[in-house]
Design an enzyme around this catalytic site. Structure first.
Site, PDB file in Angstrom:
ATOM      1  N   HIS A  58       0.808  -0.991  -0.041  1.00  0.00           N
ATOM      2  CA  HIS A  58      -0.173   0.120   0.088  1.00  0.00           C
ATOM      3  C   HIS A  58       0.988   1.300  -0.119  1.00  0.00           C
ATOM      4  CE1 HIS A  58       1.124  -0.427   4.267  1.00  0.00           C
ATOM      5  NE2 HIS A  58       0.999   0.784   4.457  1.00  0.00           N
TER       6      HIS A  58
ATOM      7  N   ASP B 236       0.984   5.088   1.874  1.00  0.00           N
ATOM      8  CA  ASP B 236       0.029   5.816   3.024  1.00  0.00           C
ATOM      9  C   ASP B 236      -0.610   6.885   2.402  1.00  0.00           C
ATOM     10  OD1 ASP B 236       1.038   3.892   4.627  1.00  0.00           O
ATOM     11  OD2 ASP B 236       2.627   5.316   5.419  1.00  0.00           O
TER      12      ASP B 236
ATOM     13  N   HIS C 212       4.704  -0.024   0.007  1.00  0.00           N
ATOM     14  CA  HIS C 212       5.576  -0.890   0.769  1.00  0.00           C
ATOM     15  C   HIS C 212       4.706  -1.737   1.318  1.00  0.00           C
ATOM     16  CE1 HIS C 212       3.709   2.887   2.782  1.00  0.00           C
ATOM     17  NE2 HIS C 212       3.848   2.175   4.123  1.00  0.00           N
TER      18      HIS C 212
ATOM     19  N   ARG D  54       7.525  -9.338  15.736  1.00  0.00           N
ATOM     20  CA  ARG D  54       8.023  -7.812  14.927  1.00  0.00           C
ATOM     21  C   ARG D  54       7.094  -6.914  15.428  1.00  0.00           C
ATOM     22  NH1 ARG D  54       7.385  -4.697  10.204  1.00  0.00           N
ATOM     23  NH2 ARG D  54       9.096  -3.283  10.351  1.00  0.00           N
TER      24      ARG D  54
HETATM   25  C1  LIG Z   1      -4.936   8.405   8.971  1.00  0.00           C
HETATM   26  C2  LIG Z   1      -5.008   7.152   8.727  1.00  0.00           C
HETATM   27  C3  LIG Z   1      -3.978   6.685   7.678  1.00  0.00           C
HETATM   28  C4  LIG Z   1      -4.102   5.171   7.674  1.00  0.00           C
HETATM   29  C5  LIG Z   1      -5.820   5.178   8.039  1.00  0.00           C
HETATM   30  C6  LIG Z   1      -5.822   5.962   9.284  1.00  0.00           C
HETATM   31  O1  LIG Z   1      -7.123   6.673   9.517  1.00  0.00           O
HETATM   32  C7  LIG Z   1      -5.152   5.382  10.201  1.00  0.00           C
HETATM   33  C8  LIG Z   1      -4.553   4.174   9.949  1.00  0.00           C
HETATM   34  C9  LIG Z   1      -3.674   4.358   8.682  1.00  0.00           C
HETATM   35  C10 LIG Z   1      -3.413   2.977   8.152  1.00  0.00           C
HETATM   36  C11 LIG Z   1      -1.981   2.197   8.831  1.00  0.00           C
HETATM   37  C12 LIG Z   1      -1.744   1.097   7.916  1.00  0.00           C
HETATM   38  C13 LIG Z   1      -1.878   0.986   6.427  1.00  0.00           C
HETATM   39  C14 LIG Z   1      -3.042   1.721   5.825  1.00  0.00           C
HETATM   40  C15 LIG Z   1      -3.204   2.029   4.446  1.00  0.00           C
HETATM   41  C16 LIG Z   1      -4.306   1.347   6.915  1.00  0.00           C
HETATM   42  O2  LIG Z   1      -5.123   0.666   6.389  1.00  0.00           O
HETATM   43  O3  LIG Z   1      -4.292   2.140   7.938  1.00  0.00           O
HETATM   44  C17 LIG Z   1      -2.960   3.257   6.589  1.00  0.00           C
HETATM   45  C18 LIG Z   1      -4.131   4.299   6.288  1.00  0.00           C
HETATM   46  C19 LIG Z   1      -3.576   5.326   5.111  1.00  0.00           C
HETATM   47  O4  LIG Z   1      -2.376   5.825   5.156  1.00  0.00           O
HETATM   48  O5  LIG Z   1      -4.467   5.382   4.211  1.00  0.00           O
HETATM   49  O1  LIG Z   2       5.202  -2.480   9.953  1.00  0.00           O
HETATM   50  C1  LIG Z   2       5.541  -1.903   8.872  1.00  0.00           C
HETATM   51  O2  LIG Z   2       6.867  -1.953   8.657  1.00  0.00           O
HETATM   52  C2  LIG Z   2       4.851  -1.286   7.892  1.00  0.00           C
HETATM   53  C3  LIG Z   2       3.647  -0.364   8.571  1.00  0.00           C
HETATM   54  C4  LIG Z   2       2.921   0.622   7.821  1.00  0.00           C
HETATM   55  O3  LIG Z   2       3.516   0.404   6.715  1.00  0.00           O
HETATM   56  C5  LIG Z   2       2.045   1.356   8.219  1.00  0.00           C
HETATM   57  O4  LIG Z   2       1.907   1.304   9.381  1.00  0.00           O
HETATM   58  O5  LIG Z   2       1.287   2.161   7.502  1.00  0.00           O
HETATM   59 FE   LIG Z   3       2.087   2.127   5.643  1.00  0.00          FE
END
Ligand SMILES: C=C1C[C@]23C[C@@]1(O)CC[C@H]2[C@@]12CCC[C@@](C)(C(=O)O1)[C@H]2[C@@H]3C(=O)O
Ligand SMILES: O=C(O)CCC(=O)C(=O)O
Ligand SMILES: [Fe+2]
Length: 378
Positions: free
Chosen positions: A234, A236, A291, A301
């Protein structure tokens, strides 16, 4: 205009129809966790993607005290979309304390953790990664998101000790936001952008109203790591993300021509990656990096991500200084709040969905890798 990040999913609830399994004690990989296409993108040089057998380059490590820091950051953003920083000023003791709270959280009994579950239309709490809804198979991980005060959830998790834990998390959030603001000016500075060019950074350019969320990720040791996925590929939705990882490796980034490249944990180091909103404001000059996290047979981890963005109701668009007749704006204005909803709907196609025009030379924007990302495979 909606402005609270915690409201972002109210109109786009994410329903996950998975039963929570306590994966920490499993001796075999259940079929619901067995992915068939784990090594997508890794055939570039014929080797298996997880062994890094053909990697010729490493993710840059940048000392923030280096006199050439601006150029080093600019080059890293242009060519990788990710780098590690050392000498960043975050005390090791704060990183250690936050890691220890996160460990404590994930080692609670599942029934206790479920008392702090994230609701389908909420942002904070315990649960599967939000992106799980796009995949048929489950990810070998647990997550806990904190946006705003963790007080209510922490009180559920630790009726006795919640107050101390909240203090540490709030300190971590504050320090990470400070570092993120500093990194923003280094990254923007490398593009020739000054404090006067970014109104929403506030009068002193301190990004006082910036929004952020913390994402704690836990990846238990896995009996069949080659068929499992910790966190699927994905980008961010952020401006930038600062990631602390413990000493077990697992984070990989996709690099053109190199396949998946592992970002090795370095003592005291923090990983910084460019998110979709920075990709947009830089008008595609800096790439949001794809990533993922893979898992390990013998070691668990832990990672802690600070997801950093603008004030959630501010319209973000390519910075005027980076736009001219030969570089027309590539993305339409959008708020972070709205973009999170778009991401919840379109996942890795969200960035392309806000793109408004093709580059003038008619070639595909090489940075717009999101066009090629498959959504919803297993
Ligand atoms: C602010 C945010 C980015 C995120 C969605 C969220 O609301 C909180 C969690 C974030 C995260 C972390 C893991 C990967 C990701 C794609 C997800 O599912 O939750 C990211 C979201 C994002 O960056 O879109
Ligand atoms: O655990 C990791 O190394 C990646 C975590 C991540 O990509 C995320 O929280 O958006
Ligand atoms: Fe991420």
């Amino acid at each position: 205009m909606p402005s609270r990040l915690s409201e972002a999913f109210k109109t786009h609830p994410v329903h996950l129809h998975h039963r929570h399994l306590d994966i920490t004690s499993l001796q075999e990989l259940p079929d619901s966790y067995a992915w068939s296409q784990v090594d997508e993108y890794s055939a570039a040089a014929g080797g298996p993607g997880r062994e890094d057998s053909f990697v010729s380059e490493n993710v840059p490590v940048i000392d923030l005290h280096d006199p050439n820091v601006l150029q080093l950051i600019g080059r890293a953003c242009k060519t990788w979309g990710v780098f590690q920083v050392i000498n960043h000023g975050i005390p090791t003791s704060l990183l250690d304390k936050t890691e220890s709270i996160s460990r404590n959280l994930f080692s609670l009994p599942i029934q206790q953790k479920l008392k702090a579950s994230r609701s389908p239309d909420g942002i904070s709490g315990y649960g599967f990664a939000r992106i799980s809804s796009f995949f048929a198979k489950l990810m070998w991980s647990e997550g806990f998101t904190i946006a705003g005060s963790p007080l209510d959830h922490f009180r559920q998790l630790w009726p006795q000790d919640y107050a101390n834990y909240c203090d540490v998390i709030e300190e971590y959030d504050k320090e990470m936001k400070r570092l993120a603001g500093r990194l923003m000016w280094l990254i923007l500075g490398s593009l020739g952008i000054t404090k006067r060019d970014v109104k929403w950074a506030g009068p002193k350019g301190k990004f006082k109203d910036a929004c952020s969320a913390l994402q704690l990720n836990y990846y238990p040791a896995c009996p069949d790591p080659d068929r499992a996925m910790g966190l699927a590929a994905h980008t961010d939705s952020t401006l930038l993300t600062i990631l602390y990882q413990n000493s077990t490796s697992g984070l990989q980034v996709l690099k053109d021509g190199n396949g998946w490249v592992t970002v090795p944990p370095i003592p005291g180091g923090l990983v910084v990656n460019i998110g979709d909103l920075l990709h947009m404001i830089s008008n595609g000059s800096y790439t949001s990096v794809l990533h993922r996290a893979v898992v390990n047979r013998s070691k668990d981890r832990l990672s802690i991500a600070c997801l950093y963005g603008p004030p959630s109701g501010v319209q973000i668009s390519p910075l005027p200084k980076l736009v001219d007749p030969s570089h027309p704006p590539l993305y339409r204005p959008i708020t972070w709040h709205e973009y999170l909803g778009t991401k919840a709907k379109h996942f890795n196609e969200a960035l392309s969905s806000v793109r408004i025009c093709s580059p003038v030379n008619g070639l595909v924007d090489v940075n717009d890798h999101n066009n090629n990302v498959k959504v919803g495979y297993s």
